[in-house]
Design a protein around this motif. Structure first.
Motif, PDB file in Angstrom:
ATOM      1  N   GLU A  36      48.516  43.875  50.464  1.00 10.57           N
ATOM      2  CA  GLU A  36      48.685  42.799  49.481  1.00 10.57           C
ATOM      3  C   GLU A  36      48.289  43.314  48.097  1.00 10.57           C
ATOM      4  OE1 GLU A  36      47.384  38.777  50.853  1.00 10.57           O
ATOM      5  OE2 GLU A  36      46.351  39.978  52.395  1.00 10.57           O
ATOM      6  N   ARG A  39      46.681  41.036  45.030  1.00 12.75           N
ATOM      7  CA  ARG A  39      45.478  40.197  45.169  1.00 12.75           C
ATOM      8  C   ARG A  39      44.415  40.631  44.167  1.00 12.75           C
ATOM      9  NH1 ARG A  39      43.343  38.915  51.007  1.00 12.75           N
ATOM     10  NH2 ARG A  39      41.644  38.183  49.680  1.00 12.75           N
ATOM     11  N   ASP A  41      41.453  39.432  43.614  1.00  9.05           N
ATOM     12  CA  ASP A  41      40.088  39.503  44.136  1.00  9.05           C
ATOM     13  C   ASP A  41      39.809  40.860  44.780  1.00  9.05           C
ATOM     14  OD1 ASP A  41      41.917  38.819  46.217  1.00  9.05           O
ATOM     15  OD2 ASP A  41      40.297  37.988  47.430  1.00  9.05           O
TER      16      ASP A  41
END
Length: 90
Positions: A36, A39, A41
């Motif tokens: 991913e 992302r 974060d």
């Protein structure tokens, strides 16, 4: 599902980071980012790990330099003692 899918989680990466196992934490974050890549974060967490790894690297260098300096001073003293010994033997 392979074994990494089970253990390679953001939580596990945080556990490794909290234990000071920064290399393993970074490995997990990189794995998760491959799956991913957008992302934020995970990107921020990996950046924080990289910052900590850099600090740790500097601390390791400080310790290495201190040891090197200590050995250099000991060597110098040893050379002085050898000169003194030689002069006394004459």
């Amino acid at each position: 599902m392979n074994k990494d899918d089970v253990f390679y989680t953001k939580t596990m990466a945080k556990v490794y980071a909290d234990q000071g196992k920064l290399e393993k934490a970074a490995e997990i974050y990189q794995y998760l980012l491959k799956k991913e890549p957008r992302r934020q974060d995970l990107i921020e967490a990996l950046a924080e790990i990289d910052k900590e790894r850099l600090k740790k690297g500097h601390a390791d260098l400080d310790e290495l330099f201190s040891t090197w300096l200590d050995l250099l001073l000991r060597h110098s003293r040893l050379q002085q003692l050898k000169k003194l010994e030689t002069s006394i033997e004459r």
